[in-house]
Scaffold this motif. Structure first.
Motif, PDB file in Angstrom:
ATOM      1  N   ALA A  88       0.873  -1.442   0.153  1.00 23.86           N
ATOM      2  CA  ALA A  88       0.002   0.087   0.668  1.00 23.86           C
ATOM      3  C   ALA A  88       0.752   1.223   0.393  1.00 23.86           C
ATOM      4  O   ALA A  88       0.332   2.334  -0.505  1.00 23.86           O
ATOM      5  N   THR A  89       1.735   1.218   0.532  1.00 24.65           N
ATOM      6  CA  THR A  89       2.896   2.478   0.560  1.00 24.65           C
ATOM      7  C   THR A  89       3.350   2.519  -0.723  1.00 24.65           C
ATOM      8  O   THR A  89       3.761   3.629  -1.398  1.00 24.65           O
ATOM      9  N   VAL A  90       3.841   1.642  -1.905  1.00 25.40           N
ATOM     10  CA  VAL A  90       5.068   1.316  -2.897  1.00 25.40           C
ATOM     11  C   VAL A  90       3.620   2.031  -3.234  1.00 25.40           C
ATOM     12  O   VAL A  90       3.495   3.359  -4.497  1.00 25.40           O
ATOM     13  N   ASP A  91       2.150   1.470  -3.804  1.00 23.55           N
ATOM     14  CA  ASP A  91       1.449   2.072  -4.469  1.00 23.55           C
ATOM     15  C   ASP A  91       0.602   3.767  -4.400  1.00 23.55           C
ATOM     16  O   ASP A  91       0.681   4.183  -5.321  1.00 23.55           O
ATOM     17  N   LEU A  92       0.442   3.696  -3.265  1.00 27.36           N
ATOM     18  CA  LEU A  92       0.202   5.084  -2.279  1.00 27.36           C
ATOM     19  C   LEU A  92       1.262   6.739  -2.755  1.00 27.36           C
ATOM     20  O   LEU A  92       0.860   7.197  -4.006  1.00 27.36           O
ATOM     21  N   VAL A  93       2.227   5.597  -2.611  1.00 25.68           N
ATOM     22  CA  VAL A  93       3.663   7.351  -3.322  1.00 25.68           C
ATOM     23  C   VAL A  93       3.389   6.890  -5.017  1.00 25.68           C
ATOM     24  O   VAL A  93       3.710   8.008  -5.305  1.00 25.68           O
ATOM     25  N   LEU A  94       3.001   5.778  -5.495  1.00 23.35           N
ATOM     26  CA  LEU A  94       3.663   6.479  -6.702  1.00 23.35           C
ATOM     27  C   LEU A  94       1.710   6.716  -7.868  1.00 23.35           C
ATOM     28  O   LEU A  94       2.002   7.903  -8.634  1.00 23.35           O
ATOM     29  N   TYR A  95       1.032   6.820  -6.897  1.00 18.11           N
ATOM     30  CA  TYR A  95      -0.107   7.435  -7.128  1.00 18.11           C
ATOM     31  C   TYR A  95       0.068   8.962  -6.929  1.00 18.11           C
ATOM     32  O   TYR A  95      -0.897   9.923  -7.439  1.00 18.11           O
ATOM     33  N   LEU A  96       0.087   9.389  -5.482  1.00 18.77           N
ATOM     34  CA  LEU A  96       0.162  10.300  -5.473  1.00 18.77           C
ATOM     35  C   LEU A  96       1.451  11.037  -6.522  1.00 18.77           C
ATOM     36  O   LEU A  96       1.135  12.359  -7.454  1.00 18.77           O
ATOM     37  N   LEU A  97       3.034  10.405  -6.965  1.00 14.33           N
ATOM     38  CA  LEU A  97       3.649  10.993  -7.972  1.00 14.33           C
ATOM     39  C   LEU A  97       3.249  11.263  -9.171  1.00 14.33           C
ATOM     40  O   LEU A  97       3.996  12.120  -9.405  1.00 14.33           O
ATOM     41  N   PHE A  98       3.089  10.204  -9.560  1.00 16.32           N
ATOM     42  CA  PHE A  98       3.081   9.424 -10.871  1.00 16.32           C
ATOM     43  C   PHE A  98       1.410   9.549 -11.260  1.00 16.32           C
ATOM     44  O   PHE A  98       0.930  10.505 -12.768  1.00 16.32           O
ATOM     45  N   PHE A  99       0.466   9.238 -11.169  1.00 12.88           N
ATOM     46  CA  PHE A  99      -0.758   8.583 -11.489  1.00 12.88           C
ATOM     47  C   PHE A  99      -1.938  10.111 -11.689  1.00 12.88           C
ATOM     48  O   PHE A  99      -1.862  10.379 -12.434  1.00 12.88           O
ATOM     49  N   LEU A 100      -2.028  11.041 -10.490  1.00 12.71           N
ATOM     50  CA  LEU A 100      -2.662  11.565 -10.050  1.00 12.71           C
ATOM     51  C   LEU A 100      -2.372  13.491 -11.234  1.00 12.71           C
ATOM     52  O   LEU A 100      -2.914  13.548 -11.762  1.00 12.71           O
ATOM     53  N   PRO A 101      -1.131  13.285 -11.197  1.00 15.38           N
ATOM     54  CA  PRO A 101      -0.431  14.408 -11.826  1.00 15.38           C
ATOM     55  C   PRO A 101      -0.970  14.186 -13.549  1.00 15.38           C
ATOM     56  O   PRO A 101      -1.432  14.804 -14.388  1.00 15.38           O
ATOM     57  N   GLY A 102      -0.304  13.073 -14.092  1.00 17.91           N
ATOM     58  CA  GLY A 102      -0.269  12.114 -14.985  1.00 17.91           C
ATOM     59  C   GLY A 102      -1.896  12.588 -15.763  1.00 17.91           C
ATOM     60  O   GLY A 102      -2.411  13.189 -16.734  1.00 17.91           O
ATOM     61  N   ILE A 103      -2.830  11.744 -15.235  1.00 19.26           N
ATOM     62  CA  ILE A 103      -4.579  12.049 -15.016  1.00 19.26           C
ATOM     63  C   ILE A 103      -5.054  13.580 -14.944  1.00 19.26           C
ATOM     64  O   ILE A 103      -5.849  13.604 -15.677  1.00 19.26           O
ATOM     65  N   VAL A 104      -4.694  14.135 -13.891  1.00 18.31           N
ATOM     66  CA  VAL A 104      -5.184  15.305 -13.976  1.00 18.31           C
ATOM     67  C   VAL A 104      -5.590  15.955 -15.223  1.00 18.31           C
ATOM     68  O   VAL A 104      -5.898  16.471 -15.922  1.00 18.31           O
ATOM     69  N   ALA A 105      -3.783  16.725 -15.263  1.00 22.09           N
ATOM     70  CA  ALA A 105      -3.234  16.579 -16.779  1.00 22.09           C
ATOM     71  C   ALA A 105      -3.751  16.663 -17.230  1.00 22.09           C
ATOM     72  O   ALA A 105      -4.269  16.909 -18.851  1.00 22.09           O
ATOM     73  N   LEU A 106      -3.627  15.337 -17.909  1.00 20.13           N
ATOM     74  CA  LEU A 106      -5.313  15.128 -19.134  1.00 20.13           C
ATOM     75  C   LEU A 106      -5.927  14.812 -19.526  1.00 20.13           C
ATOM     76  O   LEU A 106      -6.604  15.510 -20.396  1.00 20.13           O
ATOM     77  N   THR A 107      -6.770  15.114 -18.736  1.00 18.13           N
ATOM     78  CA  THR A 107      -8.175  15.367 -18.566  1.00 18.13           C
ATOM     79  C   THR A 107      -8.644  16.473 -18.779  1.00 18.13           C
ATOM     80  O   THR A 107      -9.440  17.146 -19.843  1.00 18.13           O
ATOM     81  N   TRP A 108      -7.541  17.959 -17.840  1.00 15.19           N
ATOM     82  CA  TRP A 108      -8.044  19.299 -18.276  1.00 15.19           C
ATOM     83  C   TRP A 108      -6.965  19.800 -19.357  1.00 15.19           C
ATOM     84  O   TRP A 108      -8.052  20.403 -19.938  1.00 15.19           O
ATOM     85  N   ALA A 109      -5.838  18.745 -19.979  1.00 12.55           N
ATOM     86  CA  ALA A 109      -5.578  19.437 -21.345  1.00 12.55           C
ATOM     87  C   ALA A 109      -7.020  18.637 -22.237  1.00 12.55           C
ATOM     88  O   ALA A 109      -7.117  19.184 -23.325  1.00 12.55           O
ATOM     89  N   GLY A 110      -7.095  17.710 -22.442  1.00 14.42           N
ATOM     90  CA  GLY A 110      -7.982  16.704 -22.973  1.00 14.42           C
ATOM     91  C   GLY A 110      -9.791  17.992 -23.236  1.00 14.42           C
ATOM     92  O   GLY A 110     -10.043  17.159 -23.799  1.00 14.42           O
ATOM     93  N   TRP A 111     -10.532  18.465 -22.622  1.00 16.28           N
ATOM     94  CA  TRP A 111     -11.411  19.343 -22.177  1.00 16.28           C
ATOM     95  C   TRP A 111     -10.895  20.130 -22.679  1.00 16.28           C
ATOM     96  O   TRP A 111     -12.055  20.478 -23.885  1.00 16.28           O
TER      97      TRP A 111
END
Length: 205
Positions: A88-111
């Motif tokens: 869970a620690t490994v997953d949480l760090v990866l979600y916060l560092l890579f997943f969230l910024p990338g997907i938020v940017a994708l959604t925002w730029a895509g809109w």
């Protein structure tokens, strides 16, 4: 909370299964175009664009579905040996560092991208042009659904850190038999505990 998590899982699953029918349409379109091109000698310029848009939509909408099933590629050979809290620690760090910024940017730029396409009623560049803006609107839609599923996965990480075990999914499947894998590579529980402590120490430092 568990009902909320499962509700989002079901929504992502429904999206994935609904758009999975595009593979049937894509297959039928390709078969028809091959027949039309080589038997009737009547190719259609717009078919390639349609194929790309259908496949792109299918690919994008599969993201949240796959995440809800915990089906994305992972190095299970090493990850599977970790205790749930370390996982869970490994997953949480990866979600916060890579997943969230990338997907938020994708959604925002895509809109933004989709709205610009709508404003000019963008079309493809083939001889028989197709409207392109409906396809581009699938970018922020797929991004938003994937972001929602990602938030659910982050909540699962937090629950696992609190309780010491992963919250159950509706269709839990053990992809890797950890006990058999331990015996096969001659790994003892003491070795796993030492690796667990080392990873935790490295993350804290």
């Amino acid at each position: 909370m568990q009902k909320l998590l499962w509700g989002v899982d079901r929504f992502s699953t429904w999206i994935g299964k609904a758009f999975a029918w595009l593979i049937v349409a894509l297959t039928a379109l390709i078969v028809w175009e091959v027949f039309s091109r080589y038997v009737l000698n009547k190719p259609h310029a717009w078919v390639l664009d349609a194929q790309i848009m259908l496949y792109g939509t299918l690919f994008m909408t599969a993201g949240a579905y796959t995440l809800s099933k915990n089906g994305h590629v992972r190095g299970d050979v090493l990850y599977g040996f970790f205790r749930p809290r370390t996982q869970a620690t490994v997953d949480l760090v990866l979600y916060l560092l890579f997943f969230l910024p990338g997907i938020v940017a994708l959604t925002w730029a895509g809109w933004t991208y989709a709205n610009e396409s709508w404003a000019i009623r963008e079309q493809t560049f083939s001889a028989d042009a197709l409207p392109l803006y409906p396809f581009k609107f699938m970018i922020p839609v797929a991004g938003a659904v994937l972001l929602l599923q990602g938030v659910v996965e982050i909540i699962r990480c937090v629950i696992c850190l609190q309780q010491g075990e992963w919250p159950r999914r509706e269709d839990d499947v053990e992809e890797v038999d950890v006990d058999k894998l331990k015996a096969m590579v001659h790994v003892k529980d003491e070795d796993i505990e030492a690796l667990d402590r080392y990873v935790t120490k490295e993350q804290r430092s």
